[in-house]
Design a protein around this motif. Structure first.
Motif, PDB file in Angstrom:
ATOM      1  N   TYR A   1      27.049  17.672  68.901  1.00  0.00           N
ATOM      2  CA  TYR A   1      26.046  18.684  69.823  1.00  0.00           C
ATOM      3  C   TYR A   1      25.077  17.913  70.030  1.00  0.00           C
ATOM      4  O   TYR A   1      23.736  17.243  68.884  1.00  0.00           O
ATOM      5  CB  TYR A   1      26.012  19.498  68.507  1.00  0.00           C
ATOM      6  CG  TYR A   1      24.857  20.906  70.021  1.00  0.00           C
ATOM      7  CD1 TYR A   1      25.478  21.066  70.968  1.00  0.00           C
ATOM      8  CD2 TYR A   1      23.561  21.333  69.106  1.00  0.00           C
ATOM      9  CE1 TYR A   1      24.454  21.755  71.571  1.00  0.00           C
ATOM     10  CE2 TYR A   1      22.910  22.072  69.715  1.00  0.00           C
ATOM     11  CZ  TYR A   1      23.438  22.371  71.163  1.00  0.00           C
ATOM     12  OH  TYR A   1      22.400  23.675  71.881  1.00  0.00           O
ATOM     13  N   ASN A   2      24.166  17.277  71.478  1.00  0.00           N
ATOM     14  CA  ASN A   2      23.127  16.696  71.825  1.00  0.00           C
ATOM     15  C   ASN A   2      22.986  15.241  71.083  1.00  0.00           C
ATOM     16  O   ASN A   2      21.979  14.881  70.489  1.00  0.00           O
ATOM     17  CB  ASN A   2      22.236  17.253  71.566  1.00  0.00           C
ATOM     18  CG  ASN A   2      22.119  19.109  72.720  1.00  0.00           C
ATOM     19  OD1 ASN A   2      23.036  18.496  73.660  1.00  0.00           O
ATOM     20  ND2 ASN A   2      21.139  19.803  72.055  1.00  0.00           N
TER      21      ASN A   2
ATOM     22  N   ASP B   1      32.865  17.309  71.286  1.00  0.00           N
ATOM     23  CA  ASP B   1      31.272  18.002  71.759  1.00  0.00           C
ATOM     24  C   ASP B   1      31.357  19.243  71.774  1.00  0.00           C
ATOM     25  O   ASP B   1      32.554  20.335  71.978  1.00  0.00           O
ATOM     26  CB  ASP B   1      31.002  17.354  73.044  1.00  0.00           C
ATOM     27  CG  ASP B   1      29.574  17.760  73.301  1.00  0.00           C
ATOM     28  OD1 ASP B   1      29.144  17.673  73.408  1.00  0.00           O
ATOM     29  OD2 ASP B   1      29.792  19.111  74.317  1.00  0.00           O
ATOM     30  N   ASP B   2      30.382  19.693  71.386  1.00  0.00           N
ATOM     31  CA  ASP B   2      30.085  21.236  70.694  1.00  0.00           C
ATOM     32  C   ASP B   2      29.131  21.778  71.660  1.00  0.00           C
ATOM     33  O   ASP B   2      27.923  22.578  71.268  1.00  0.00           O
ATOM     34  CB  ASP B   2      29.587  21.341  69.671  1.00  0.00           C
ATOM     35  CG  ASP B   2      28.922  23.193  68.579  1.00  0.00           C
ATOM     36  OD1 ASP B   2      30.461  23.796  69.551  1.00  0.00           O
ATOM     37  OD2 ASP B   2      28.679  23.529  68.692  1.00  0.00           O
TER      38      ASP B   2
ATOM     39  N   SER C   1      27.445  20.769  74.233  1.00  0.00           N
ATOM     40  CA  SER C   1      25.835  19.526  74.477  1.00  0.00           C
ATOM     41  C   SER C   1      25.541  20.016  76.048  1.00  0.00           C
ATOM     42  O   SER C   1      26.323  20.265  76.836  1.00  0.00           O
ATOM     43  CB  SER C   1      25.683  18.474  74.039  1.00  0.00           C
ATOM     44  OG  SER C   1      26.218  17.956  72.755  1.00  0.00           O
TER      45      SER C   1
ATOM     46  N   ASN D   1      28.157  25.983  72.816  1.00  0.00           N
ATOM     47  CA  ASN D   1      27.577  25.754  71.537  1.00  0.00           C
ATOM     48  C   ASN D   1      28.719  27.066  71.000  1.00  0.00           C
ATOM     49  O   ASN D   1      28.105  28.469  70.716  1.00  0.00           O
ATOM     50  CB  ASN D   1      26.762  25.731  71.387  1.00  0.00           C
ATOM     51  CG  ASN D   1      26.168  25.931  70.122  1.00  0.00           C
ATOM     52  OD1 ASN D   1      25.566  26.388  69.586  1.00  0.00           O
ATOM     53  ND2 ASN D   1      26.360  24.075  69.111  1.00  0.00           N
TER      54      ASN D   1
ATOM     55  N   LYS E   1      28.945  23.724  64.547  1.00  0.00           N
ATOM     56  CA  LYS E   1      30.260  22.783  63.477  1.00  0.00           C
ATOM     57  C   LYS E   1      31.282  23.189  62.959  1.00  0.00           C
ATOM     58  O   LYS E   1      32.339  22.066  63.474  1.00  0.00           O
ATOM     59  CB  LYS E   1      29.052  22.054  61.874  1.00  0.00           C
ATOM     60  CG  LYS E   1      29.771  21.515  61.830  1.00  0.00           C
ATOM     61  CD  LYS E   1      29.248  20.751  60.190  1.00  0.00           C
ATOM     62  CE  LYS E   1      30.216  19.809  59.491  1.00  0.00           C
ATOM     63  NZ  LYS E   1      29.409  19.479  58.409  1.00  0.00           N
TER      64      LYS E   1
ATOM     65  N   ALA F   1      33.596  23.394  66.601  1.00  0.00           N
ATOM     66  CA  ALA F   1      33.769  22.155  67.043  1.00  0.00           C
ATOM     67  C   ALA F   1      35.202  21.110  65.835  1.00  0.00           C
ATOM     68  O   ALA F   1      35.402  20.317  66.884  1.00  0.00           O
ATOM     69  CB  ALA F   1      32.956  20.868  66.864  1.00  0.00           C
TER      70      ALA F   1
ATOM     71  N   ARG G   1      30.180  27.067  61.079  1.00  0.00           N
ATOM     72  CA  ARG G   1      28.756  26.676  61.691  1.00  0.00           C
ATOM     73  C   ARG G   1      28.732  25.930  59.879  1.00  0.00           C
ATOM     74  O   ARG G   1      29.818  25.209  59.473  1.00  0.00           O
ATOM     75  CB  ARG G   1      27.536  27.025  61.265  1.00  0.00           C
ATOM     76  CG  ARG G   1      27.417  27.883  63.131  1.00  0.00           C
ATOM     77  CD  ARG G   1      25.976  28.397  63.456  1.00  0.00           C
ATOM     78  NE  ARG G   1      25.913  29.043  64.397  1.00  0.00           N
ATOM     79  CZ  ARG G   1      25.895  28.281  66.073  1.00  0.00           C
ATOM     80  NH1 ARG G   1      25.515  27.084  65.392  1.00  0.00           N
ATOM     81  NH2 ARG G   1      25.848  29.299  66.484  1.00  0.00           N
TER      82      ARG G   1
ATOM     83  N   LYS H   1      19.600  19.019  61.561  1.00  0.00           N
ATOM     84  CA  LYS H   1      19.450  20.547  63.173  1.00  0.00           C
ATOM     85  C   LYS H   1      19.908  21.570  62.012  1.00  0.00           C
ATOM     86  O   LYS H   1      19.946  22.666  62.517  1.00  0.00           O
ATOM     87  CB  LYS H   1      21.557  20.335  64.167  1.00  0.00           C
ATOM     88  CG  LYS H   1      20.748  19.307  64.978  1.00  0.00           C
ATOM     89  CD  LYS H   1      21.857  19.041  65.780  1.00  0.00           C
ATOM     90  CE  LYS H   1      21.983  17.324  67.034  1.00  0.00           C
ATOM     91  NZ  LYS H   1      21.795  16.744  66.060  1.00  0.00           N
TER      92      LYS H   1
END
Length: 254
Positions: free
Chosen positions: A13-14, A44-45, A47, A83, A86, A89, A197, A229
């Motif tokens: 993520y980013n 990718d979540d 981003s 998004n 975690k 993703a 998450r 994060k």
């Protein structure tokens, strides 16, 4: 194409800054380590577009190097529309992974667990027939190097204690971002995963334990990247509350 032995999801993520360097590190290690064969799925979540572009470009470059060298390992890139966290993703990456893989794994994108350390864990998993779960553990001990702030260490110990009080899992460290699971045991459980998450780690360990999975906790070298994060206070409170709700859900009669 050689089927992978391990499908590894790297949730991102980013991560346009950190992921390219980690992808380069993974590529270097893969080029000199032919087995076990890895499928590295960057998931990718949701981003920001500029991060997605950098992540995708780094993965395409890494795959080009592996292909040019005739390596059996491979990189893939998948992306969520928004998004989700975690856990979300990781589930997306596993759904898109090669169904022939014997192990399903995830590895954090920050590189806190190095490529060399993860390959050591993967080799241990795939060459030890009497284990079904391999969990990285940030234990300070002779022969292992762990760089971690005192605050994050204490926060981790409190969380681990609360987790063990709820679930009696017996792990020293449930939250280290490197884990492998025997695919034949995990795949039937994928539809039961609900955590979006950070509690995905605990959920996986609880569900695998309920199936009689044989675990191995492996001390690893770990380096704090200094850019967590996890937000102080807010996310910790969510995780502690989440443990309570997860305990009620997973211990409900089926």
């Amino acid at each position: 194409m050689t089927p992978p032995t391990v499908s590894v999801v790297i949730p991102a993520y980013n991560e346009g800054v950190r992921l390219p360097a980690f992808a380069e590190q993974l590529t270097r290690v893969c080029l000199v380590t032919p087995s076990p064969v890895l499928e590295l799925v960057v998931s990718d979540d949701g981003s920001a577009p500029e991060h997605v572009e950098k992540e995708r470009a780094s993965i395409e470059a890494a795959q080009a190097r592996l292909t040019g060298a005739g390596s059996p390992h491979r990189f893939r890139f998948v992306a969520a529309e928004r998004n989700g966290g975690k856990g979300s993703a990781i589930r997306l990456g596993w759904r898109e992974s090669d169904p022939r893989a014997e192990w399903l794994a995830f590895l954090d994108a920050d590189g806190a667990v190095s490529a060399e350390e993860f390959l050591r864990m993967a080799t241990l998993a795939t060459t030890t027939p009497d284990i079904d779960v391999v969990v990285g553990s940030r234990i300070r001990m002779a022969g292992r190097h762990v760089e971690r702030t005192l605050f994050r260490h204490l926060q981790g110990r409190i969380f681990a204690t609360l987790t063990d009080m709820r679930f009696q899992l017996g792990y020293y460290d449930t939250q280290c971002g490197a884990k492998l699971f025997r695919a034949s045991m995990l795949r039937p459980l994928l539809d039961r995963l609900q955590e979006q998450r950070w509690l995905i780690d605990v959920e996986l360990l609880v569900l695998m334990g309920q199936q009689g999975a044989r675990p191995l906790e492996v001390p690893v070298d770990w380096a704090d990247t200094g850019d967590s994060k996890v937000r102080f206070g807010v996310d910790a409170a969510r995780m502690f509350w989440g443990l309570r709700e997860m305990h009620r859900r997973l211990n409900r009669p089926q």
